[in-house]
Design a protein around this motif. Structure first.
Motif, PDB file in Angstrom:
ATOM      1  N   VAL A 119       0.896  -1.140   0.079  1.00 58.91           N
ATOM      2  CA  VAL A 119      -0.118   0.043  -0.024  1.00 58.91           C
ATOM      3  C   VAL A 119       0.882   1.141   0.029  1.00 58.91           C
ATOM      4  N   ASP A 120       0.744   1.956  -0.873  1.00 57.22           N
ATOM      5  CA  ASP A 120       1.535   3.388  -1.087  1.00 57.22           C
ATOM      6  C   ASP A 120       0.423   4.361  -0.778  1.00 57.22           C
ATOM      7  N   THR A 121       1.020   5.649  -1.109  1.00 63.23           N
ATOM      8  CA  THR A 121       0.097   6.756  -0.724  1.00 63.23           C
ATOM      9  C   THR A 121      -1.175   6.879  -1.712  1.00 63.23           C
ATOM     10  N   HIS A 122      -0.896   6.500  -2.951  1.00 61.40           N
ATOM     11  CA  HIS A 122      -1.976   6.390  -4.052  1.00 61.40           C
ATOM     12  C   HIS A 122      -2.950   5.177  -3.821  1.00 61.40           C
ATOM     13  N   ILE A 123      -2.679   4.095  -3.363  1.00 61.68           N
ATOM     14  CA  ILE A 123      -3.580   3.026  -2.957  1.00 61.68           C
ATOM     15  C   ILE A 123      -4.507   3.438  -1.670  1.00 61.68           C
ATOM     16  N   HIS A 124      -3.635   4.001  -0.932  1.00 63.89           N
ATOM     17  CA  HIS A 124      -4.362   4.599   0.712  1.00 63.89           C
ATOM     18  C   HIS A 124      -5.303   5.704   0.077  1.00 63.89           C
ATOM     19  N   ARG A 125      -5.195   6.801  -0.667  1.00 63.20           N
ATOM     20  CA  ARG A 125      -6.024   7.440  -1.095  1.00 63.20           C
ATOM     21  C   ARG A 125      -7.263   6.995  -1.894  1.00 63.20           C
ATOM     22  N   LEU A 126      -7.004   6.069  -2.735  1.00 61.63           N
ATOM     23  CA  LEU A 126      -8.326   5.524  -3.433  1.00 61.63           C
ATOM     24  C   LEU A 126      -8.990   4.453  -2.506  1.00 61.63           C
ATOM     25  N   THR A 128      -4.801   0.672   6.343  1.00 59.69           N
ATOM     26  CA  THR A 128      -5.293   0.484   5.124  1.00 59.69           C
ATOM     27  C   THR A 128      -5.102  -0.813   4.468  1.00 59.69           C
ATOM     28  N   GLU A 129      -3.607  -1.384   4.529  1.00 63.19           N
ATOM     29  CA  GLU A 129      -3.393  -2.590   4.128  1.00 63.19           C
ATOM     30  C   GLU A 129      -4.160  -3.744   4.846  1.00 63.19           C
ATOM     31  N   ALA A 130      -4.172  -3.769   6.166  1.00 70.50           N
ATOM     32  CA  ALA A 130      -5.281  -4.775   6.944  1.00 70.50           C
ATOM     33  C   ALA A 130      -6.686  -4.541   6.507  1.00 70.50           C
ATOM     34  N   ASP A 131      -7.210  -3.616   6.282  1.00 75.19           N
ATOM     35  CA  ASP A 131      -8.501  -3.521   5.835  1.00 75.19           C
ATOM     36  C   ASP A 131      -8.843  -4.039   4.284  1.00 75.19           C
ATOM     37  N   LEU A 132      -7.632  -3.853   3.288  1.00 73.46           N
ATOM     38  CA  LEU A 132      -7.947  -4.290   2.013  1.00 73.46           C
ATOM     39  C   LEU A 132      -7.966  -5.884   2.161  1.00 73.46           C
ATOM     40  N   LYS A 133      -6.604  -6.198   2.897  1.00 71.97           N
ATOM     41  CA  LYS A 133      -6.438  -7.666   3.069  1.00 71.97           C
ATOM     42  C   LYS A 133      -7.844  -8.732   3.713  1.00 71.97           C
ATOM     43  N   ALA A 134      -8.497  -7.781   4.375  1.00 73.91           N
ATOM     44  CA  ALA A 134      -9.585  -8.551   4.963  1.00 73.91           C
ATOM     45  C   ALA A 134     -10.937  -8.406   3.937  1.00 73.91           C
ATOM     46  N   LEU A 135     -11.049  -7.539   3.115  1.00 75.10           N
ATOM     47  CA  LEU A 135     -11.829  -7.441   1.924  1.00 75.10           C
ATOM     48  C   LEU A 135     -11.728  -8.348   0.681  1.00 75.10           C
ATOM     49  N   PHE A 136     -10.351  -8.569   0.465  1.00 68.62           N
ATOM     50  CA  PHE A 136     -10.212  -9.398  -1.004  1.00 68.62           C
ATOM     51  C   PHE A 136      -9.553 -10.656  -0.547  1.00 68.62           C
ATOM     52  N   PRO A 137      -9.769 -11.584  -1.388  1.00 69.00           N
ATOM     53  CA  PRO A 137      -9.092 -13.153  -1.094  1.00 69.00           C
ATOM     54  C   PRO A 137      -7.662 -12.863  -1.479  1.00 69.00           C
ATOM     55  N   ALA A 138      -6.882 -13.702  -0.609  1.00 69.21           N
ATOM     56  CA  ALA A 138      -5.428 -13.581  -0.741  1.00 69.21           C
ATOM     57  C   ALA A 138      -4.806 -13.745  -2.158  1.00 69.21           C
ATOM     58  N   GLU A 139      -5.641 -14.621  -2.919  1.00 65.02           N
ATOM     59  CA  GLU A 139      -5.215 -15.144  -4.150  1.00 65.02           C
ATOM     60  C   GLU A 139      -5.309 -13.936  -5.304  1.00 65.02           C
ATOM     61  N   THR A 140      -5.913 -12.671  -4.940  1.00 69.32           N
ATOM     62  CA  THR A 140      -6.163 -11.529  -5.571  1.00 69.32           C
ATOM     63  C   THR A 140      -5.373 -10.452  -5.546  1.00 69.32           C
TER      64      THR A 140
END
Length: 217
Positions: free
Chosen positions: A138-145, A160-172
């Motif tokens: 997660v960089d500043t751009h992904i953080h913003r989006l 943000t990284e933890a939240d995204l990992k919880a929402l999307f399957p690991a294989e993606t």
């Protein structure tokens, strides 16, 4: 939409737009990828790609790079931001790879983060793109989006990284990281979209009228 519904739709749409996104940093192997990602801090990938050909001519492996002087490395990367700090880090991590890892980049997050100039985000990129291990840099751009799209409340990139990992399957994760980067650059940049203009923002928040102000990491 609820948060998970937003995430599911985003994943589907980004996969349609970018089914096989290429790695934006030119590299040859895990070592050159590691160095290129380090160089990309506070600098565009495009700019990094203009200097790395000359850097690989100087040295493209840990042993050869460790034998170069910092001044030699600096002379090649001088136009990049934080060049003196980066040249010192490249020299230092190359020596550590020779001394402690038989000249190889370790496929281990903890060992990568111990290298000079290598933070969590850089290590995550190398793990994902060089070794295929599930990671979500997660960089500043992904953080913003992620904030614009209602996937996180965005207090910091770690959350943000933890939240995204919880929402999307690991294989993606590995592809999705790149897909978000490419979409952000093309359609949802800091200046090109304020949270009300691009397709994803308008689909997720059709009633949003005012510009969305993201929290800085």
């Amino acid at each position: 939409m609820r948060k998970q519904e937003r995430a599911d739709w985003i994943l589907q749409r980004l996969t349609e737009l970018y089914p096989a996104p290429p790695i934006p940093l030119d590299h040859r192997d895990p070592y050159t990828l590691l160095v290129a990602v380090l160089l990309s801090a506070q600098c565009t990938d495009k700019m990094v790609n203009t200097v790395t050909p000359a850097l690989w001519e100087l040295a493209d492996n840990p042993l050869d790079m460790s034998q170069r002087k910092e001044e030699e490395i600096l002379s090649v990367i001088r136009r990049l931001g934080l060049a003196p700090r980066k040249s010192k880090a490249i020299k230092g991590l190359s020596q550590i790879l020779v001394d402690e890892h038989q000249g190889q980049v370790p496929a281990d997050m903890e060992q990568l983060e111990r290298l000079p100039g290598v933070g969590h985000k850089t290590a995550s990129v190398v793990m994902a793109q060089a070794f295929g291990a599930p990671a979500f840099p997660v960089d500043t751009h992904i953080h913003r989006l992620a904030q614009r799209w209602g996937l996180t409340n965005g207090k910091n990139v770690k959350q943000t990284e933890a939240d995204l990992k919880a929402l999307f399957p690991a294989e993606t994760w590995n592809l999705l990281h790149l897909q978000i980067i490419y979409y952000g650059r093309e359609f949802c940049s800091a200046r090109g979209c304020d949270g009300t203009r691009c397709e994803i923002c308008r689909t997720l928040y059709p009633s949003r009228k005012k510009p969305f102000v993201a929290n800085k990491p």
